[in-house]
Write a protein that holds these residues in place. Sequence first.
Motif, mmCIF file in Angstrom:
data_model
loop_
_atom_site.group_PDB
_atom_site.id
_atom_site.type_symbol
_atom_site.label_atom_id
_atom_site.label_comp_id
_atom_site.label_asym_id
_atom_site.label_seq_id
_atom_site.Cartn_x
_atom_site.Cartn_y
_atom_site.Cartn_z
ATOM 1 N N ASP A 1 11.402 1.456 -2.045
ATOM 2 C CA ASP A 1 10.325 1.745 -2.981
ATOM 3 C C ASP A 1 9.121 2.221 -2.177
ATOM 4 O O ASP A 1 8.893 1.783 -1.045
ATOM 5 N N ALA A 2 8.343 3.128 -2.748
ATOM 6 C CA ALA A 2 7.179 3.660 -2.056
ATOM 7 C C ALA A 2 6.100 3.979 -3.079
ATOM 8 O O ALA A 2 6.402 4.307 -4.229
ATOM 9 N N ARG A 3 4.868 3.891 -2.646
ATOM 10 C CA ARG A 3 3.759 4.228 -3.530
ATOM 11 C C ARG A 3 2.569 4.653 -2.686
ATOM 12 O O ARG A 3 2.484 4.351 -1.484
ATOM 13 N N ILE A 4 1.662 5.372 -3.322
ATOM 14 C CA ILE A 4 0.408 5.770 -2.690
ATOM 15 C C ILE A 4 -0.684 4.898 -3.297
ATOM 16 O O ILE A 4 -0.867 4.865 -4.524
ATOM 17 N N VAL A 5 -1.407 4.168 -2.447
ATOM 18 C CA VAL A 5 -2.429 3.241 -2.919
ATOM 19 C C VAL A 5 -3.793 3.652 -2.393
ATOM 20 O O VAL A 5 -3.904 4.413 -1.421
ATOM 21 N N ASP A 6 -4.833 3.148 -3.027
ATOM 22 C CA ASP A 6 -6.176 3.470 -2.551
ATOM 23 C C ASP A 6 -6.354 2.955 -1.135
ATOM 24 O O ASP A 6 -5.948 1.836 -0.803
ATOM 25 N N ALA A 7 -6.937 3.780 -0.284
ATOM 26 C CA ALA A 7 -7.038 3.444 1.134
ATOM 27 C C ALA A 7 -8.016 2.309 1.401
ATOM 28 O O ALA A 7 -7.906 1.633 2.424
ATOM 29 N N ALA A 8 -8.946 2.072 0.493
ATOM 30 C CA ALA A 8 -9.974 1.048 0.732
ATOM 31 C C ALA A 8 -9.416 -0.355 0.594
ATOM 32 O O ALA A 8 -9.609 -1.210 1.457
ATOM 33 N N THR A 9 -8.701 -0.623 -0.512
ATOM 34 C CA THR A 9 -8.225 -1.983 -0.767
ATOM 35 C C THR A 9 -6.712 -2.101 -0.741
ATOM 36 O O THR A 9 -6.171 -3.191 -0.544
ATOM 37 N N GLY A 10 -6.027 -1.002 -0.992
ATOM 38 C CA GLY A 10 -4.573 -1.032 -1.019
ATOM 39 C C GLY A 10 -4.005 -1.717 -2.247
ATOM 40 O O GLY A 10 -2.818 -2.063 -2.273
ATOM 41 N N THR A 11 -4.805 -1.893 -3.273
ATOM 42 C CA THR A 11 -4.350 -2.635 -4.454
ATOM 43 C C THR A 11 -4.094 -1.743 -5.660
ATOM 44 O O THR A 11 -3.399 -2.148 -6.592
ATOM 45 N N GLU A 12 -4.636 -0.534 -5.655
ATOM 46 C CA GLU A 12 -4.504 0.351 -6.811
ATOM 47 C C GLU A 12 -3.502 1.461 -6.518
ATOM 48 O O GLU A 12 -3.660 2.206 -5.547
ATOM 49 N N ALA B 1 2.466 3.038 1.157
ATOM 50 C CA ALA B 1 3.014 1.689 1.307
ATOM 51 C C ALA B 1 4.487 1.734 0.898
ATOM 52 O O ALA B 1 4.856 2.444 -0.041
ATOM 53 N N VAL B 2 5.325 0.978 1.600
ATOM 54 C CA VAL B 2 6.761 0.992 1.327
ATOM 55 C C VAL B 2 7.299 -0.431 1.316
ATOM 56 O O VAL B 2 6.697 -1.355 1.869
ATOM 57 N N ARG B 3 8.438 -0.593 0.661
ATOM 58 C CA ARG B 3 9.153 -1.864 0.728
ATOM 59 C C ARG B 3 10.636 -1.578 0.566
ATOM 60 O O ARG B 3 11.038 -0.587 -0.049
ATOM 61 N N GLY B 4 11.440 -2.448 1.148
ATOM 62 C CA GLY B 4 12.869 -2.259 1.101
ATOM 63 C C GLY B 4 13.559 -3.170 2.100
ATOM 64 O O GLY B 4 12.902 -3.888 2.878
#
Length: 599
Positions: A397-408, A419-422
Amino acid sequence: MGLVANPDIHFDAADCRVAPWAKHYPACIPARLDYPRIPAWGFLERTAAAHGDRTGCIYYQERRTFADLADGARRTASALVRSGVVPGDRVALMLPNVPEYFTALNGIWMAGGVPVALSPLMAPEEASAMIGATGCRTLIGLDLLAPLFLRGANRPERVLLTTISDRLPLWQKLGYAFARLRKLGLWRSADEPRLLDYAQEVAAADPRFEPLHPESLDAPAYILPTGGTTGHPKAVVLSHRNLGANAWQLYHWSGGRPARESLLAVLPFFHSYGLTTSLMTATALAATTVIHHRFVPRIVLDLIEEHQPSIFPAVPAMLVALNELLRQRPIEFRNLKCVISGGAPLPPAVAEEFARHSGATVVEGYGLSEASPVTHTNPLDRTDRPGTIGLPLPDTDARIVDAATGTETLPPGEVGELAVRGPQVMLGYWNDEEATRRTIRGGWLYTGDLGTMDEDGFFRIVDRKKDLIITSGFNVYPSDVEQVLREFPGVADVAVVGLLCPERGEKVAAMVAMTAGRDFDRRAFDQFCEQRLAKHKQPRVVEVVKGDLPRNFLGKVLRRKLRSGEQGVGGAPTAPWPAAGPLVPQLSPPLTCTVQNAP
C-alpha cells in the motif's frame, strides 16, 4: 538482540485489490499473493530439491549447481556452529559477488545467525564501527579485503577468509597473489583474530547438517548499514518474512518462468537491492545467475554475449556506460527480456536507447533499504510510463501525505511525502528506537521522498525531503561526510552537497571554511579523506570559502542554496538535480576498492 518490538506493520491486503493501481497490473499478476512460509534460506533448499542439477551461478569458468550451493550452505552452517555460533549471533559478511556469497549467506541463516552486510567500499573505521555496534564475533570475508576488518578497534574473534585467485587467468593470479601478500603478509600478530580458510572449513564440515529454523519468520535475518560512519552507525534490520516477501513479489512481477530464466548480477549482493533482486529472486525462480564482482562495461557486454541472460537488474549509470560502448561495439541480444533500473532517476532517453540496442523492456522502479528494498516498479508488459516509478508491488500500500505532519492523505496530483506499508517493511533500526519510531508511524514507513500519485495509481518522485546524495547509485549522507571532514586540521566549518554530474548523476562536493591563519592543503585533505571515508563518499569537488556558510535562523546549513548556485561550489551555478526514489544500490566495487578521487 538490540531491536525493540516494531510497530504493527500488518494491514488488510484487501486494500490493495481496490487501490487504483491494481487495475493497471499486468493481467497475470494478482494484487494479493500467497507467500511461502519458509525462512530466508528456504528458497535455496526448495530450489535445490526441485532443480538440483540446474546451474545456480556462473562465475568466470566456474559453474555451481543449486545442489552444490545448498551443500555448501549446509557445510558452512555446520562449520559456524562448530566454531561457536549460536542462534541470534550476528555474523559479518564482507564479500563481493562471488559464489561464496550464496553459501555463506544461506549458511549463516541455516546456523541461526544474522548476517551483517559490510560493504567492501567501507573505510576501516566504518567497518569497525558496524562490527562493534552489532557485536559480530565471526566474519566471513575476501582475503584482499582483510585490512578493512582487521585494522579497526573492533575486530571479530574469528575470520573465515575466501579467495577468488583460483578462478582467475594465470596473469591475474600472479597479480592477485602479490596483492594478497602485500595486504596480509607472511605472519600474523598474536592479537589478530583467528584466521581460518573458508574453503577448508567448509570441506571438513558435515553436509548432513539440519538447518535451524528461526523462532518466527519475523525474527531478524539481515542487518545492513544505511547511514552513519563512526560512533553510532545506523543499520536497517530486515526479517525472514521481509526478505522472502520481497523476493516473492518480484518473482511474480518479473513474469519469470521457473527454471528457465537467467539473470545478470553485477549489482552487489551486500546491499538489499542486489541481494533481493538478484540473489534471492533468482534463487526463488531457479534462475541461473551470471555474476561478476565488479561492473566493467566491456566485461558486462562479454557476459551478455556469452550467456544471454533474460533479466538484468541495473542502475542508470550502468545503462549510460553500456549505451556508450554499444554505439561503438554492437552485440547480439537474443534473450534479454527486461531491465529494471533503480538507484537514481532513469532518463527516458537512456532507457529508450538501451531498449533499442537490446530489444528488452527497460523500466524504472523504486525502493529503499528499509523496505527490503523494492516497493514500486513499472509494469513489464509495455504499459510502463517513463518518468514514473510505476505501481506499488502486490500487497504493498502507498499514499502521498502532507510533508508537514504526515497525517493527511493528499489527492492525486498533489505533492507530498511518500509513505508505504507492506510485508517487506523492515523491523526497525538496530539499537535505535527513536529513529525507528520516527520512520515507522502507525504501520506506515515514511520514505522521506516527495512525490505524487496520478489518478491511475502511478507514482512519481519529484524531490528529496532529505539531502541525500546519489552518486552512481551509491547513497551518500552529507552529515556523515561533514562529521569526518570537520576533524581535518584547521577546518572551521564545512558543508557537503551533491552536484550534477553526467557520468554519476551527482558528485560529492564540499565547501570548506578554514580557521583564521590556516592554509588549506589539498593533497593532505585528499589523503585524509582516503583514510577516513569510503571511496564514493570522498569529495570530488572542494572549494575553500571565505566568511560564513549560508545558514537558517536555527544554524542549519542551507544546502539547497549551495546546490542551486546562489552560493555555488566551484564558482558556477548548478541546477538542482531532479531526484527520483532510489532502490539504493551500490555499484560493485573493484576488488582493491580503489576508485579514482578526481577533484
